[in-house]
Design a protein around this motif. Structure first.
Motif, PDB file in Angstrom:
ATOM      1  N   ASP A 154      41.575 -14.921 -17.997  1.00 42.06           N
ATOM      2  CA  ASP A 154      40.523 -15.787 -18.511  1.00 42.06           C
ATOM      3  C   ASP A 154      40.120 -16.774 -17.420  1.00 42.06           C
ATOM      4  N   GLU A 155      38.949 -16.581 -16.853  1.00 39.69           N
ATOM      5  CA  GLU A 155      38.447 -17.430 -15.758  1.00 39.69           C
ATOM      6  C   GLU A 155      39.483 -17.606 -14.652  1.00 39.69           C
ATOM      7  N   PRO A 156      39.933 -16.512 -14.049  1.00 38.07           N
ATOM      8  CA  PRO A 156      41.016 -16.634 -13.067  1.00 38.07           C
ATOM      9  C   PRO A 156      40.582 -17.307 -11.764  1.00 38.07           C
ATOM     10  N   PHE A 157      39.268 -17.392 -11.529  1.00 40.50           N
ATOM     11  CA  PHE A 157      38.809 -17.928 -10.237  1.00 40.50           C
ATOM     12  C   PHE A 157      38.684 -19.449 -10.231  1.00 40.50           C
ATOM     13  N   THR A 158      38.878 -20.065 -11.397  1.00 38.35           N
ATOM     14  CA  THR A 158      38.744 -21.518 -11.494  1.00 38.35           C
ATOM     15  C   THR A 158      39.628 -22.210 -10.468  1.00 38.35           C
ATOM     16  N   ALA A 159      39.034 -23.172  -9.743  1.00 39.68           N
ATOM     17  CA  ALA A 159      39.747 -24.038  -8.795  1.00 39.68           C
ATOM     18  C   ALA A 159      40.199 -23.329  -7.513  1.00 39.68           C
ATOM     19  N   LEU A 160      39.940 -22.028  -7.384  1.00 41.70           N
ATOM     20  CA  LEU A 160      40.365 -21.332  -6.159  1.00 41.70           C
ATOM     21  C   LEU A 160      39.355 -21.554  -5.034  1.00 41.70           C
ATOM     22  N   ASP A 161      39.850 -21.660  -3.792  1.00 41.39           N
ATOM     23  CA  ASP A 161      38.935 -21.701  -2.649  1.00 41.39           C
ATOM     24  C   ASP A 161      38.487 -20.275  -2.315  1.00 41.39           C
ATOM     25  N   SER A 162      37.591 -20.133  -1.328  1.00 45.01           N
ATOM     26  CA  SER A 162      37.009 -18.807  -1.101  1.00 45.01           C
ATOM     27  C   SER A 162      38.059 -17.800  -0.628  1.00 45.01           C
ATOM     28  N   ALA A 163      39.056 -18.290   0.140  1.00 46.26           N
ATOM     29  CA  ALA A 163      40.129 -17.390   0.561  1.00 46.26           C
ATOM     30  C   ALA A 163      40.927 -16.917  -0.657  1.00 46.26           C
ATOM     31  N   GLY A 164      41.124 -17.832  -1.587  1.00 47.64           N
ATOM     32  CA  GLY A 164      41.838 -17.485  -2.813  1.00 47.64           C
ATOM     33  C   GLY A 164      41.073 -16.472  -3.632  1.00 47.64           C
ATOM     34  N   VAL A 165      39.739 -16.652  -3.706  1.00 48.87           N
ATOM     35  CA  VAL A 165      38.893 -15.713  -4.450  1.00 48.87           C
ATOM     36  C   VAL A 165      39.003 -14.322  -3.828  1.00 48.87           C
ATOM     37  N   ASP A 166      38.933 -14.265  -2.480  1.00 53.36           N
ATOM     38  CA  ASP A 166      39.058 -12.967  -1.799  1.00 53.36           C
ATOM     39  C   ASP A 166      40.393 -12.302  -2.098  1.00 53.36           C
ATOM     40  N   LEU A 167      41.445 -13.129  -2.061  1.00 55.33           N
ATOM     41  CA  LEU A 167      42.788 -12.621  -2.313  1.00 55.33           C
ATOM     42  C   LEU A 167      42.882 -12.028  -3.717  1.00 55.33           C
ATOM     43  N   LEU A 168      42.323 -12.734  -4.679  1.00 52.59           N
ATOM     44  CA  LEU A 168      42.375 -12.264  -6.067  1.00 52.59           C
ATOM     45  C   LEU A 168      41.555 -10.977  -6.219  1.00 52.59           C
ATOM     46  N   HIS A 169      40.407 -10.913  -5.523  1.00 52.66           N
ATOM     47  CA  HIS A 169      39.613  -9.671  -5.521  1.00 52.66           C
ATOM     48  C   HIS A 169      40.463  -8.502  -5.050  1.00 52.66           C
ATOM     49  N   GLN A 170      41.203  -8.737  -3.959  1.00 52.75           N
ATOM     50  CA  GLN A 170      42.065  -7.666  -3.421  1.00 52.75           C
ATOM     51  C   GLN A 170      43.118  -7.238  -4.433  1.00 52.75           C
ATOM     52  N   LEU A 171      43.719  -8.250  -5.079  1.00 52.53           N
ATOM     53  CA  LEU A 171      44.771  -7.943  -6.055  1.00 52.53           C
ATOM     54  C   LEU A 171      44.216  -7.101  -7.199  1.00 52.53           C
ATOM     55  N   ILE A 172      43.023  -7.482  -7.668  1.00 52.60           N
ATOM     56  CA  ILE A 172      42.410  -6.746  -8.776  1.00 52.60           C
ATOM     57  C   ILE A 172      42.092  -5.313  -8.335  1.00 52.60           C
ATOM     58  N   THR A 199      34.482 -14.540 -16.183  1.00 49.93           N
ATOM     59  CA  THR A 199      34.234 -15.437 -15.063  1.00 49.93           C
ATOM     60  C   THR A 199      32.784 -15.881 -15.112  1.00 49.93           C
ATOM     61  N   HIS A 200      32.517 -17.012 -14.480  1.00 49.69           N
ATOM     62  CA  HIS A 200      31.125 -17.435 -14.357  1.00 49.69           C
ATOM     63  C   HIS A 200      30.631 -17.242 -12.928  1.00 49.69           C
ATOM     64  N   LEU A 201      31.524 -16.692 -12.084  1.00 51.14           N
ATOM     65  CA  LEU A 201      31.125 -16.388 -10.707  1.00 51.14           C
ATOM     66  C   LEU A 201      30.630 -14.949 -10.642  1.00 51.14           C
ATOM     67  N   PRO A 202      29.670 -14.655  -9.736  1.00 51.77           N
ATOM     68  CA  PRO A 202      29.276 -13.256  -9.564  1.00 51.77           C
ATOM     69  C   PRO A 202      30.410 -12.477  -8.905  1.00 51.77           C
ATOM     70  N   LEU A 203      30.738 -11.315  -9.449  1.00 50.48           N
ATOM     71  CA  LEU A 203      31.854 -10.523  -8.922  1.00 50.48           C
ATOM     72  C   LEU A 203      31.356  -9.559  -7.845  1.00 50.48           C
ATOM     73  N   THR A 204      30.694 -10.095  -6.829  1.00 51.03           N
ATOM     74  CA  THR A 204      30.104  -9.217  -5.821  1.00 51.03           C
ATOM     75  C   THR A 204      31.150  -8.538  -4.962  1.00 51.03           C
ATOM     76  N   GLY A 205      32.325  -9.151  -4.832  1.00 54.00           N
ATOM     77  CA  GLY A 205      33.362  -8.591  -3.980  1.00 54.00           C
ATOM     78  C   GLY A 205      34.110  -7.432  -4.616  1.00 54.00           C
ATOM     79  N   LEU A 206      33.794  -7.102  -5.850  1.00 58.52           N
ATOM     80  CA  LEU A 206      34.523  -6.053  -6.544  1.00 58.52           C
ATOM     81  C   LEU A 206      33.621  -4.870  -6.833  1.00 58.52           C
ATOM     82  N   ALA A 207      34.149  -3.688  -6.611  1.00 50.76           N
ATOM     83  CA  ALA A 207      33.360  -2.490  -6.877  1.00 50.76           C
ATOM     84  C   ALA A 207      33.724  -1.932  -8.252  1.00 50.76           C
ATOM     85  N   GLY A 208      32.740  -1.355  -8.911  1.00 55.96           N
ATOM     86  CA  GLY A 208      33.007  -0.634 -10.152  1.00 55.96           C
ATOM     87  C   GLY A 208      33.326  -1.513 -11.338  1.00 55.96           C
TER      88      GLY A 208
END
Lengths: 205, 225
Positions: free
Chosen positions: A158-176, A190-199
């Protein structure tokens, strides 16, 4: 495989879901989209088994073919991982103590694996600092370190990207990305665009 | 049935948090000491009168001190989201909550029992009542914690649940208060007190067995909205 059938749920005399259906299988990333108050968090809580005041069925099956392979509630808790708005990080404990406690609740791991997870979340230096000294983003990273220690098939974020910096967002994208490549399922809001994730499959509420 | 390691983890976490937040954990004891001191000042130095009132005063104050401590039982975990994770644990919640309540009961009851002899002497209670006072606190306070936890679980979602907690829980505290104070009075006056203590023990056993069920159900309710 996660299956939601004819889910109906009302909150405060307002019908949030009416005959809501969703089926997702291995490798799916499902983004639940909707305006504020449309019931995204409620849906995720129902999925996780936290809220039980609904009608309809939510089930997790090991294989799509056998109807009998539905798992028990306790087994489901071991297979799923829910991360809510609040990080579940206690301010008076260190990141390592927090992580060990949280993993103990579902699938215990040994300390070396927990330390490795914290290091991967770039919390290596603050392992022994009390969490009230950490920033909101660092506390979120402590919570996210669970993704690395717990072998859950279904992630409910539930809104996992909250409070993360951009490096953190990238890291979470990788994990997902990694999780779905291994045949896991990720359901998130999320309320952020998930552009870093495919599919990503979008479900509009 | 929950495994040994998770029970150990629950106990370790409770004791660790209690030590780390020692000033908050000792609030109840401070309250206990201060209020008993105020009674001594307010009622005056008449030793006969004070000594007669002492068992009741001490027990009422202990009861209020427990209520003060119990209000915070789940508040922290609710605010930071730990409670959600506890409810999603892949273990029997009955045993997790039981372990937690036992730890809290110990952490609240033992300090109160430890300072009680001093307060009893200050209030001029007869020395014959002291062992029974300690024993009644060790038996009765855990019961109060278990019952109070039910109220705390139900009110944790309310920002100011304190008064509601008192309304819910105080009527259920009365039986414990009656038998605990009666046991101490009997002992101080040299009468037999075994019956009252046995009833206290029975209340304790009942509370230990049943309250975790109610607490788990109460905690779950907070997420039904």
């Amino acid at each position: 495989m996660l299956e939601i059938r004819e889910l109906c749920c009302e909150r405060g005399e307002r019908l949030l879901f009416d005959q809501f259906n969703l089926v997702c299988g291995p490798g799916d990333i499902i983004e639940i989209r909707g305006a504020n108050g449309s019931g995204k968090s409620t849906l995720l809580r129902i999925l996780a088994g936290l809220a039980q005041d609904y009608s309809g069925t939510v089930s997790w099956r090991e294989s799509a073919k056998q109807a009998s392979s539905e798992v028990s509630p306790i087994e489901f808790r071991r297979l799923s991982l829910y991360l809510g708005h609040a990080s579940a990080v206690n301010a008076s404990l260190t990141p390592l103590e927090n992580l060990m406690w949280l993993t103990e609740l579902t699938t215990p791991v040994d300390e070396s694996r927990a330390i490795a997870a914290l290091q991967q979340m770039q919390l290596g230096e603050c392992e022994d600092v009390f969490c009230h000294h950490l920033s909101a983003g660092q506390q979120r990273r402590v919570a996210l370190a669970r993704l690395l220690t717990v072998d859950a098939r279904l992630w409910i974020l539930d809104e996992p990207f909250t409070a993360l910096d951009s490096a953190g967002v990238d890291l979470l994208h990788q994990l997902i990305q990694h999780q779905v490549r291994d045949g896991g399922v990720v359901v998130l809001t999320t309320h952020l665009p998930l552009t870093g994730l495919a599919g990503v499959k979008v479900v509009q509420l | 049935m929950a495994g040994k390691t998770i029970i150990k983890a629950v106990l370790r976490r409770e004791f660790l948090l209690s030590v780390r937040n020692a000033s908050a954990s000792l609030n109840g004891v401070w309250f206990f000491v201060l209020v008993c001191g105020l009674f001594a000042i307010g009622i005056g130095p008449d030793k006969e009168q004070l000594g007669g009132l002492a068992p009741g005063l001490i027990w009422v104050t202990a009861l209020l001190a427990v209520m003060l401590s119990v209000d915070a039982l789940f508040r922290h975990d609710y605010a930071d989201g730990s409670l959600e994770q506890l409810l999603l644990a892949a273990h029997s919640l009955y045993f997790l909550v039981l372990a937690r309540l036992m730890a809290q009961a110990l952490l609240i009851a033992v300090p109160l029992a430890l300072v009680s002899p001093l307060l009893a002497l200050m209030l001029g209670m007869k020395a014959a009542g002291l062992p029974v006072l300690i024993l009644s606190l060790l038996l009765g306070v855990p019961t109060l914690v278990m019952i109070g936890a039910i109220g705390a679980a139900l009110t944790v979602g309310f920002e100011r649940g304190g008064l509601l907690l008192a309304l819910l829980v105080l009527p259920l505290y009365v039986p414990v208060l009656i038998f605990a104070a009666a046991a101490v009075v009997s002992a101080a006056d040299g009468y037999t007190y075994a019956g009252q203590l046995m009833i206290l023990a029975a209340q304790f056993v009942l509370a230990v067995a049943l309250s975790p069920l109610a607490v788990v159900a109460g905690l779950r309710l907070n997420y039904y909205h």
